[in-house]
Design a protein around this motif. Structure first.
Motif, PDB file in Angstrom:
ATOM      1  N   LYS A 146       0.849  -1.191   0.000  1.00 23.14           N
ATOM      2  CA  LYS A 146       0.000   0.000   0.000  1.00 23.14           C
ATOM      3  C   LYS A 146       0.887   1.244   0.000  1.00 23.14           C
ATOM      4  O   LYS A 146       1.796   1.364   0.817  1.00 23.14           O
ATOM      5  CB  LYS A 146      -0.928  -0.016   1.209  1.00 23.14           C
ATOM      6  CG  LYS A 146      -1.862  -1.223   1.246  1.00 23.14           C
ATOM      7  CD  LYS A 146      -2.725  -1.209   2.499  1.00 23.14           C
ATOM      8  CE  LYS A 146      -3.670  -2.404   2.517  1.00 23.14           C
ATOM      9  NZ  LYS A 146      -2.958  -3.696   2.625  1.00 23.14           N
ATOM     10  N   ILE A 147       0.602   2.145  -0.913  1.00 23.65           N
ATOM     11  CA  ILE A 147       1.432   3.336  -1.097  1.00 23.65           C
ATOM     12  C   ILE A 147       0.617   4.586  -0.786  1.00 23.65           C
ATOM     13  O   ILE A 147      -0.475   4.783  -1.322  1.00 23.65           O
ATOM     14  CB  ILE A 147       1.978   3.395  -2.538  1.00 23.65           C
ATOM     15  CG1 ILE A 147       2.849   2.160  -2.808  1.00 23.65           C
ATOM     16  CG2 ILE A 147       2.777   4.669  -2.754  1.00 23.65           C
ATOM     17  CD1 ILE A 147       3.263   2.014  -4.239  1.00 23.65           C
ATOM     18  N   PHE A 148       1.138   5.431   0.093  1.00 21.85           N
ATOM     19  CA  PHE A 148       0.504   6.686   0.470  1.00 21.85           C
ATOM     20  C   PHE A 148       1.157   7.799  -0.349  1.00 21.85           C
ATOM     21  O   PHE A 148       2.375   8.008  -0.266  1.00 21.85           O
ATOM     22  CB  PHE A 148       0.685   6.941   1.964  1.00 21.85           C
ATOM     23  CG  PHE A 148      -0.009   8.166   2.487  1.00 21.85           C
ATOM     24  CD1 PHE A 148      -1.182   8.057   3.210  1.00 21.85           C
ATOM     25  CD2 PHE A 148       0.524   9.435   2.270  1.00 21.85           C
ATOM     26  CE1 PHE A 148      -1.826   9.189   3.709  1.00 21.85           C
ATOM     27  CE2 PHE A 148      -0.109  10.561   2.759  1.00 21.85           C
ATOM     28  CZ  PHE A 148      -1.291  10.443   3.472  1.00 21.85           C
ATOM     29  N   VAL A 149       0.367   8.535  -1.137  1.00 21.99           N
ATOM     30  CA  VAL A 149       0.884   9.629  -1.961  1.00 21.99           C
ATOM     31  C   VAL A 149       0.670  10.936  -1.211  1.00 21.99           C
ATOM     32  O   VAL A 149      -0.464  11.351  -0.955  1.00 21.99           O
ATOM     33  CB  VAL A 149       0.187   9.676  -3.334  1.00 21.99           C
ATOM     34  CG1 VAL A 149       0.782  10.795  -4.191  1.00 21.99           C
ATOM     35  CG2 VAL A 149       0.324   8.333  -4.055  1.00 21.99           C
ATOM     36  N   SER A 150       1.781  11.593  -0.842  1.00 24.91           N
ATOM     37  CA  SER A 150       1.740  12.843  -0.086  1.00 24.91           C
ATOM     38  C   SER A 150       2.116  13.997  -1.012  1.00 24.91           C
ATOM     39  O   SER A 150       3.127  13.922  -1.724  1.00 24.91           O
ATOM     40  CB  SER A 150       2.716  12.770   1.088  1.00 24.91           C
ATOM     41  OG  SER A 150       2.775  13.995   1.780  1.00 24.91           O
ATOM     42  N   TYR A 151       1.314  15.104  -1.002  1.00 27.07           N
ATOM     43  CA  TYR A 151       1.567  16.198  -1.926  1.00 27.07           C
ATOM     44  C   TYR A 151       0.919  17.485  -1.431  1.00 27.07           C
ATOM     45  O   TYR A 151       0.021  17.468  -0.584  1.00 27.07           O
ATOM     46  CB  TYR A 151       1.029  15.851  -3.320  1.00 27.07           C
ATOM     47  CG  TYR A 151      -0.494  15.773  -3.366  1.00 27.07           C
ATOM     48  CD1 TYR A 151      -1.252  16.829  -3.859  1.00 27.07           C
ATOM     49  CD2 TYR A 151      -1.163  14.646  -2.880  1.00 27.07           C
ATOM     50  CE1 TYR A 151      -2.633  16.760  -3.880  1.00 27.07           C
ATOM     51  CE2 TYR A 151      -2.538  14.573  -2.896  1.00 27.07           C
ATOM     52  CZ  TYR A 151      -3.283  15.648  -3.396  1.00 27.07           C
ATOM     53  OH  TYR A 151      -4.652  15.576  -3.395  1.00 27.07           O
ATOM     54  N   GLY A 156       1.081  20.326  -6.670  1.00 28.70           N
ATOM     55  CA  GLY A 156       1.372  18.901  -6.840  1.00 28.70           C
ATOM     56  C   GLY A 156       0.194  18.036  -7.216  1.00 28.70           C
ATOM     57  O   GLY A 156       0.347  16.820  -7.392  1.00 28.70           O
ATOM     58  N   THR A 157      -0.993  18.645  -7.386  1.00 29.25           N
ATOM     59  CA  THR A 157      -2.191  17.840  -7.620  1.00 29.25           C
ATOM     60  C   THR A 157      -2.102  17.018  -8.900  1.00 29.25           C
ATOM     61  O   THR A 157      -2.398  15.818  -8.909  1.00 29.25           O
ATOM     62  CB  THR A 157      -3.443  18.741  -7.666  1.00 29.25           C
ATOM     63  OG1 THR A 157      -3.610  19.352  -6.381  1.00 29.25           O
ATOM     64  CG2 THR A 157      -4.680  17.934  -7.991  1.00 29.25           C
ATOM     65  N   ALA A 158      -1.706  17.659 -10.000  1.00 29.30           N
ATOM     66  CA  ALA A 158      -1.662  16.952 -11.290  1.00 29.30           C
ATOM     67  C   ALA A 158      -0.670  15.793 -11.245  1.00 29.30           C
ATOM     68  O   ALA A 158      -0.946  14.689 -11.761  1.00 29.30           O
ATOM     69  CB  ALA A 158      -1.298  17.925 -12.407  1.00 29.30           C
ATOM     70  N   ILE A 159       0.479  16.020 -10.626  1.00 28.78           N
ATOM     71  CA  ILE A 159       1.494  14.963 -10.518  1.00 28.78           C
ATOM     72  C   ILE A 159       0.965  13.817  -9.663  1.00 28.78           C
ATOM     73  O   ILE A 159       1.068  12.642 -10.032  1.00 28.78           O
ATOM     74  CB  ILE A 159       2.795  15.524  -9.896  1.00 28.78           C
ATOM     75  CG1 ILE A 159       3.362  16.648 -10.741  1.00 28.78           C
ATOM     76  CG2 ILE A 159       3.830  14.412  -9.724  1.00 28.78           C
ATOM     77  CD1 ILE A 159       4.461  17.438 -10.055  1.00 28.78           C
ATOM     78  N   ALA A 160       0.372  14.163  -8.519  1.00 30.00           N
ATOM     79  CA  ALA A 160      -0.125  13.143  -7.595  1.00 30.00           C
ATOM     80  C   ALA A 160      -1.222  12.303  -8.232  1.00 30.00           C
ATOM     81  O   ALA A 160      -1.236  11.072  -8.100  1.00 30.00           O
ATOM     82  CB  ALA A 160      -0.640  13.803  -6.317  1.00 30.00           C
ATOM     83  N   LYS A 161      -2.142  12.961  -8.936  1.00 34.92           N
ATOM     84  CA  LYS A 161      -3.239  12.219  -9.563  1.00 34.92           C
ATOM     85  C   LYS A 161      -2.729  11.299 -10.669  1.00 34.92           C
ATOM     86  O   LYS A 161      -3.208  10.173 -10.833  1.00 34.92           O
ATOM     87  CB  LYS A 161      -4.285  13.189 -10.110  1.00 34.92           C
ATOM     88  CG  LYS A 161      -5.133  13.833  -9.026  1.00 34.92           C
ATOM     89  CD  LYS A 161      -6.254  14.681  -9.617  1.00 34.92           C
ATOM     90  CE  LYS A 161      -7.181  15.195  -8.527  1.00 34.92           C
ATOM     91  NZ  LYS A 161      -8.283  16.023  -9.074  1.00 34.92           N
ATOM     92  N   PRO A 166       8.023  22.748  -4.908  1.00 34.15           N
ATOM     93  CA  PRO A 166       8.468  23.941  -4.172  1.00 34.15           C
ATOM     94  C   PRO A 166       7.547  24.355  -3.034  1.00 34.15           C
ATOM     95  O   PRO A 166       8.012  24.858  -1.999  1.00 34.15           O
ATOM     96  CB  PRO A 166       8.512  25.009  -5.270  1.00 34.15           C
ATOM     97  CG  PRO A 166       8.835  24.241  -6.514  1.00 34.15           C
ATOM     98  CD  PRO A 166       8.102  22.936  -6.367  1.00 34.15           C
ATOM     99  N   ALA A 167       6.242  24.113  -3.174  1.00 38.58           N
ATOM    100  CA  ALA A 167       5.304  24.545  -2.129  1.00 38.58           C
ATOM    101  C   ALA A 167       5.101  23.495  -1.042  1.00 38.58           C
ATOM    102  O   ALA A 167       4.497  23.804  -0.005  1.00 38.58           O
ATOM    103  CB  ALA A 167       3.953  24.899  -2.764  1.00 38.58           C
ATOM    104  N   ALA A 168       5.597  22.291  -1.238  1.00 32.37           N
ATOM    105  CA  ALA A 168       5.315  21.203  -0.295  1.00 32.37           C
ATOM    106  C   ALA A 168       5.782  21.493   1.132  1.00 32.37           C
ATOM    107  O   ALA A 168       5.039  21.227   2.086  1.00 32.37           O
ATOM    108  CB  ALA A 168       5.923  19.899  -0.806  1.00 32.37           C
ATOM    109  N   PRO A 169       6.987  22.028   1.351  1.00 31.94           N
ATOM    110  CA  PRO A 169       7.444  22.230   2.740  1.00 31.94           C
ATOM    111  C   PRO A 169       6.596  23.215   3.530  1.00 31.94           C
ATOM    112  O   PRO A 169       6.628  23.203   4.763  1.00 31.94           O
ATOM    113  CB  PRO A 169       8.882  22.758   2.562  1.00 31.94           C
ATOM    114  CG  PRO A 169       9.296  22.306   1.214  1.00 31.94           C
ATOM    115  CD  PRO A 169       8.056  22.342   0.386  1.00 31.94           C
TER     116      PRO A 169
END
Length: 407
Positions: free
Chosen positions: A135-140, A145-150, A203-206
């Protein structure tokens, strides 16, 4: 080691299976063929990654083969890995001591049977993963990061990996985390059930409190994190923006994609999946191998061994010298390569909550580090924890826990 136990009638098939396994896993395994008609023993000492592949058909199994199976299980108890393979569709029940294990049906004429056996053996040894078990949890961060995560979520799901994404659409059209629900508890529950966090480090993740919470929670759960670092073309920095993750020296670097296009091309998606699978395999094998090595060392020195928390890899070894003196050692077998500071911190917190023994050991894997490197970590974490490589454990026990030796 993989041993293929076979009857004389299935010797050619055993040779073919051995060749398939060696081709699939290259130099990562050793395969040995043993006849069920011959009285013999396991070819080598007991190891954590021993696997017995048992080929059997419709006739009664040779007694010497049954004895081999019995001794294999007796030497390993609950850690015995066995894969019964039925070559006769009308005979699914494995012989005697292996009768309680579900058999894998094998059709000699079916290429899918061959690949299925290789995949199953690989999954049992952590050489290859079965998607449904990881099971993989995608954090964004949603803002960039929405487009990349989806895209990653969709790709992982198409490959059979259960992936958690808080904005992933379910069949009923609702988001996975529904408006008005306690978001943090749902995130924490998903993290506690995950095998890996895939961090979309944009860039906005932190600046996101949610992403920081997810990284900190994963560290507290000793859950591995794989950062996908997206940087603009003029940014020359390498690695994750989260300081603690730099110590792992493990990330994948990409250019930040332009808006309005697919974030990642097919080759990049394949690269991410390959890195995910490699990391998950390493983690799985380390979770099996390191506690096995440490347990063997303590038991060989006359200590009892018991798990305190299997998920966090916390263990206790004890030895009674006399009525008034009992030695207790608390150990954490780290699943990370070398030393990861958040894991040491978590071990210290666990000891504070559950109590300390006479000695507390943080046991790491990977490259053996020099003394000064260990001393720097000890100064940062002054919680009376002895940090050592599992190769140094025998010397430490022999010295009465007074000094570390060299392997």
């Amino acid at each position: 080691m993989i041993v293929i136990l076979h009857e004389k009638s299935s010797e050619v098939l055993a040779e073919q299976i051995a060749e398939n396994l060696l081709n699939a896993f290259h130099d990562n395994i050793e395969v040995c063929l043993i006849s069920a008609e011959a009285k013999t023993e396991w070819p080598g000492s007991v190891a954590w990654d021993d696997l017995l592949i048992l080929l059997y058909g419709g006739s009664s199994y040779p007694e010497s083969g049954n004895e081999f199976i019995h001794h294999f299980i007796a030497a390993r108890h609950t850690s015995a890995r066995m894969l019964p393979v039925s070559t006769d569709i009308g005979s699914r029940r494995p012989p005697k001591d292996a009768a309680g294990i579900k058999a894998l049906p094998y059709d000699v004429a079916d290429s899918d049977s061959r690949s299925h056996l290789v995949r199953r053996a690989g999954a049992m040894l952590g050489l290859r993963l079965q998607g449904r078990d990881s099971k993989i949890f995608v954090s964004y961060r949603a803002v960039d990061g929405t487009a990349i995560a989806k895209q990653l979520h969709s790709h992982l799901t198409s490959l059979g990996y259960p992936a958690f994404l808080d904005e992933a659409r379910e069949l009923d059209g609702d988001t996975r985390i529904l408006p008005g629900t306690p978001v943090q508890s749902q995130i924490d529950e998903a993290l506690s059930d995950a095998n890996l966090v895939l961090l979309i480090d944009t860039p906005a993740a932190p600046q996101s409190p949610w992403v920081r919470h997810e990284v900190e929670t994963a560290d507290a759960l000793l859950l591995p994190i794989l950062p996908l670092c997206f940087r603009e073309s003029g940014d020359k920095k390498q690695g994750p923006r989260f300081r603690s993750l730099l110590a792992l020296q493990r990330w994948v670097q990409f250019l930040l994609p332009d808006e309005g296009s697919d974030p990642l091309e097919a080759a990049a998606l394949d690269h991410v999946v390959n890195e995910v699978e490699m990391y998950l395999c390493e983690i799985y094998r380390r979770k099996c191998r390191v506690p096995f090595i440490v347990e063997q060392e303590f038991v060989s020195h006359g200590y009892d061994w018991k798990p305190l928390d299997k998920k966090l890899l916390m263990f206790e070894s004890s030895k009674t010298h006399n009525l008034r003196l009992q030695m207790k050692v608390r150990s954490h077998c780290s699943l990370f390569d070398q030393i990861y500071s958040p894991a040491i911190k978590r071990f210290g917190e666990y000891l504070d909550q559950s109590g300390r023994g006479n000695f507390s050991l943080f046991i790491y894997d990977g490259e053996l580090l020099a003394g000064p490197q260990i001393e720097d970590v000890v100064r940062e974490h002054s919680n009376d924890v002895i940090i050592l490589h599992h190769q140094e454990l025998a010397a430490l026990i022999d010295s009465g826990f007074t000094k570390l030796g060299t392997p």
